[in-house]
Design an enzyme around this catalytic site. Structure first.
Site, mmCIF file in Angstrom:
data_model
loop_
_atom_site.group_PDB
_atom_site.id
_atom_site.type_symbol
_atom_site.label_atom_id
_atom_site.label_comp_id
_atom_site.label_asym_id
_atom_site.label_seq_id
_atom_site.Cartn_x
_atom_site.Cartn_y
_atom_site.Cartn_z
ATOM 1 C CG ASN A 1 -0.366 -0.333 2.512
ATOM 2 O OD1 ASN A 1 0.628 -0.923 2.682
ATOM 3 N ND2 ASN A 1 -1.159 -0.084 3.571
ATOM 4 C CD GLU B 1 -1.279 4.647 4.715
ATOM 5 O OE1 GLU B 1 -0.843 5.470 5.369
ATOM 6 O OE2 GLU B 1 -2.364 3.722 5.140
ATOM 7 C CD GLU C 1 -5.661 -5.853 -0.970
ATOM 8 O OE1 GLU C 1 -4.856 -4.846 -0.931
ATOM 9 O OE2 GLU C 1 -6.054 -6.790 -0.108
ATOM 10 C CB CYS D 1 -11.030 -2.306 0.558
ATOM 11 S SG CYS D 1 -10.416 -1.681 -1.102
HETATM 12 N N1 THU Z 1 -5.248 -1.592 2.661
HETATM 13 C C1 THU Z 1 -4.579 -2.304 1.871
HETATM 14 O O1 THU Z 1 -3.508 -1.829 1.256
HETATM 15 N N2 THU Z 1 -5.166 -3.596 1.712
HETATM 16 C C2 THU Z 1 -6.366 -4.094 2.216
HETATM 17 O O2 THU Z 1 -6.555 -5.221 1.970
HETATM 18 C C3 THU Z 1 -6.858 -3.304 3.325
HETATM 19 C C4 THU Z 1 -6.323 -1.825 3.554
HETATM 20 C C5 THU Z 1 -4.346 -0.230 3.081
HETATM 21 C C6 THU Z 1 -5.044 0.915 2.756
HETATM 22 C C7 THU Z 1 -4.476 1.926 3.814
HETATM 23 O O3 THU Z 1 -3.249 2.334 3.327
HETATM 24 C C8 THU Z 1 -4.311 1.147 5.080
HETATM 25 O O4 THU Z 1 -4.532 -0.130 4.495
HETATM 26 C C9 THU Z 1 -5.439 1.486 6.101
HETATM 27 O O5 THU Z 1 -6.743 1.259 5.342
#
Ligand code: THU
Length: 135
Positions: free
Chosen positions: A45, A47, A58, A89
């Site tokens: 991820n 941000e 993902e 998500c």
């Molecule tokens: N996040 C993911 O990368 N994958 C998931 O399956 C759930 C959420 C990330 C998004 C954000 O950077 C952090 O987790 C909190 O939501």
């Protein structure tokens, strides 16, 4: 289909998780895709100060696969430090479904060893697809 090397795919997801850019949530996630050619693509991820522009692990993995020429997900592993096996998500489920079959296997886990083996179709039942636009 050959027996999937889940340990390897999970390890790639876990290693890629260490690259996560998570200054706002501190919640690092890693994902790894095995494509139809047997290649592995991963993502973490990423941000952003404008929170909504955050990209989940993902989707990073999917975009990595597609931009390298891959088109079909054969298997997916996702790892995070969640209390239960990570739950992708809704946005990621839709993006994953675009490049997968409903039966495509998915392996979700956390750092405590809790795991769930599921499929893309179970994660996104009755999902919208290109077929729905056929006339
Ligand atoms: N996040 C993911 O990368 N994958 C998931 O399956 C759930 C959420 C990330 C998004 C954000 O950077 C952090 O987790 C909190 O939501």
């Amino acid at each position: 289909m050959e027996i999937l090397d889940w340990d390897r795919l999970r390890k790639v997801a876990s290693d890629t998780r260490t690259h996560a850019y998570v200054p706002y949530s501190s919640f690092a996630v890693g994902a790894a895709i095995l494509d139809e050619d047997g290649k592995i693509f991963s993502g973490c991820n990423v941000e952003n100060a404008s929170y909504g522009l955050t990209n989940c692990a993902e989707r990073t993995a999917v975009f990595n696969m597609v931009s390298s020429g891959g088109r079909k997900i054969r298997a997916l592993a996702v790892v995070a430090g969640s209390p239960r096996a990570i739950s992708p998500c809704g946005a990621c489920r839709q993006v994953l479904a675009e490049f997968a079959h409903p039966d495509t296997p998915v392996f979700l886990s956390n750092l405590d060893g809790d795991t769930i083996e599921t499929t893309i179709g179970q994660l996104l039942p009755y999902g919208f697809s290109g077929d729905d636009m056929d006339r």
